[in-house]
Design a protein around this motif. Structure first.
Motif, short mmCIF file in Angstrom:
data_model
loop_
_atom_site.label_atom_id
_atom_site.label_comp_id
_atom_site.label_asym_id
_atom_site.label_seq_id
_atom_site.Cartn_x
_atom_site.Cartn_y
_atom_site.Cartn_z
N PHE A 28 0.84 -1.20 0.00
CA PHE A 28 0.00 0.00 0.00
C PHE A 28 0.87 1.24 0.00
CE2 PHE A 28 -2.52 3.18 2.54
CZ PHE A 28 -3.50 3.41 1.57
N ILE A 29 0.69 2.10 -1.02
CA ILE A 29 1.42 3.36 -1.08
C ILE A 29 0.65 4.40 -0.28
CG2 ILE A 29 2.53 5.07 -2.56
CD1 ILE A 29 3.55 2.23 -3.00
N SER A 30 1.16 4.71 0.89
CA SER A 30 0.52 5.68 1.77
C SER A 30 1.26 7.01 1.63
CB SER A 30 0.55 5.15 3.22
OG SER A 30 -0.14 6.02 4.09
N GLY A 31 1.70 7.58 2.72
CA GLY A 31 2.42 8.85 2.63
C GLY A 31 2.94 9.29 3.99
N GLU A 32 4.04 10.03 3.99
CA GLU A 32 4.58 10.56 5.23
C GLU A 32 3.51 11.40 5.93
OE1 GLU A 32 7.27 10.40 7.08
OE2 GLU A 32 8.34 8.98 5.83
N GLY A 33 3.38 11.19 7.24
CA GLY A 33 2.40 11.94 8.01
C GLY A 33 1.10 11.20 8.25
N ALA A 34 0.95 10.02 7.66
CA ALA A 34 -0.27 9.24 7.89
C ALA A 34 -0.40 8.93 9.39
CB ALA A 34 -0.23 7.94 7.10
N ASP A 35 -1.61 9.00 9.90
CA ASP A 35 -1.84 8.86 11.34
C ASP A 35 -2.85 7.74 11.62
OD1 ASP A 35 -2.18 9.17 14.05
OD2 ASP A 35 -3.47 10.93 13.88
N PRO A 36 -2.36 6.53 11.91
CA PRO A 36 -3.26 5.41 12.17
C PRO A 36 -4.14 5.60 13.41
CG PRO A 36 -1.05 4.63 11.66
CD PRO A 36 -0.94 6.11 11.87
N SER A 37 -3.78 6.54 14.29
CA SER A 37 -4.59 6.76 15.48
C SER A 37 -5.91 7.45 15.14
CB SER A 37 -3.83 7.62 16.50
OG SER A 37 -3.79 8.99 16.09
N GLY A 38 -5.96 8.09 13.97
CA GLY A 38 -7.18 8.77 13.54
C GLY A 38 -7.44 10.08 14.24
N PRO A 45 8.76 4.00 6.30
CA PRO A 45 8.76 5.47 6.17
C PRO A 45 9.76 5.87 5.09
CG PRO A 45 9.03 4.78 8.46
CD PRO A 45 9.21 3.56 7.61
N ASN A 46 9.67 7.10 4.63
CA ASN A 46 10.56 7.55 3.56
C ASN A 46 12.03 7.36 3.93
OD1 ASN A 46 11.01 8.94 0.98
ND2 ASN A 46 11.88 10.56 2.26
N SER A 47 12.40 7.70 5.15
CA SER A 47 13.80 7.57 5.56
C SER A 47 14.27 6.13 5.50
CB SER A 47 13.99 8.12 6.99
OG SER A 47 13.16 7.43 7.91
N LYS A 48 13.40 5.19 5.88
CA LYS A 48 13.76 3.77 5.84
C LYS A 48 13.91 3.29 4.40
CE LYS A 48 14.37 -0.22 7.92
NZ LYS A 48 15.49 -0.44 8.86
N MET A 49 13.01 3.71 3.54
CA MET A 49 13.11 3.33 2.14
C MET A 49 14.43 3.78 1.54
SD MET A 49 9.39 3.78 0.33
CE MET A 49 9.12 5.48 0.81
N ARG A 50 14.77 5.03 1.76
CA ARG A 50 15.99 5.58 1.17
C ARG A 50 17.23 4.92 1.77
NH1 ARG A 50 15.78 11.70 -0.68
NH2 ARG A 50 17.41 10.76 -1.95
N GLU A 51 17.15 4.59 3.05
CA GLU A 51 18.27 3.90 3.71
C GLU A 51 18.49 2.52 3.09
OE1 GLU A 51 18.66 1.55 7.91
OE2 GLU A 51 17.83 3.58 8.00
N LEU A 52 17.42 1.78 2.87
CA LEU A 52 17.53 0.43 2.31
C LEU A 52 18.00 0.48 0.86
CD1 LEU A 52 14.32 -1.18 3.83
CD2 LEU A 52 16.69 -1.74 4.41
#
Length: 208
Positions: free
Chosen positions: A82-92, A190-197
């Motif tokens: 699932f392509i979500s986005g930085e800042g997504a808040d699962p807590s709602g 998260p974006n930082s993890k993707m770029r790190e990998l």
């Protein structure tokens, strides 16, 4: 639609993402993975409209997979990216429409039980600019004003805030690798993890 003709691609045009043809669930369940990149900016949309596109369409696909027999298959689970986005808040709890509804969708996907034989991975890219190689993507994803802003924002973000920028080429390659089962011990990127990998893979000469 900028999809080159080949013998590996089957194009199905749906008029309604909440009403699939009767034979489609079983056809979907024959596959191993899906990269769910369907979406639209929340700007100018009501909560109801954005929920339909972001949450309802996504969860209907997952339900259709189960209807098609996915839960009865043996072997490796179906990999749903699932392509979500930085800042997504699962807590709602966020007051930002995008964050709240994307987060709600993430949570619903992670709550799908193991018995469904569906494993979700969530990618949270930051700012990205649709590729110039696919002009129809720019037209469908960005308004004329946003496209003009992109020409200014892309070099700015790449230079000043690289941690908040996702190269579109890396986004596509990373999604495909996750769909193939790479980094299977992770479920949230998260974006930082993707770029790190991605950086680590290239350093090791194992470029995705």
């Amino acid at each position: 639609m900028d999809i080159p003709e080949n013998d590996k691609t089957k194009v199905i045009v749906l008029k309604d993402f909440l009403n699939y043809p009767s034979d489609l669930p079983a056809r979907l369940a024959e596959h191993d993975a899906c990269v769910w990149a369907l979406g639209k900016s929340s700007v100018g949309l009501s909560d109801e409209e954005y929920t339909r596109i972001t949450y309802d369409y996504t969860m209907h696909f997952v339900s259709s997979l189960q209807e098609g027999g996915m839960k009865n298959k043996t072997g490796e689970p179906f990999r749903f990216v699932f392509i979500s986005g930085e800042g997504a808040d699962p807590s709602g709890k966020s007051n930002i429409k995008f964050a709240r509804i994307k987060g709600r969708t993430e949570k619903a996907l992670f709550d799908v039980p193991p018995s469904s034989n569906i494993k979700t991975s969530v990618m949270r890219p930051a700012y990205f600019f649709p590729s110039k190689d696919h002009p129809s993507d720019r037209e469908n994803i960005r308004s004329p004003t946003a496209r003009a802003m992109d020409c200014f924002m892309t070099p700015l973000m790449k230079t000043i805030l690289p941690s908040m920028y996702t190269p579109i080429e890396d986004l596509g390659l990373f999604a495909v690798e996750v769909a193939k089962g790479r980094w299977s011990d992770e479920k949230l990127f998260p974006n930082s993890k993707m770029r790190e990998l991605i950086k680590a893979s290239r350093t090791l000469g194992n470029q995705p």
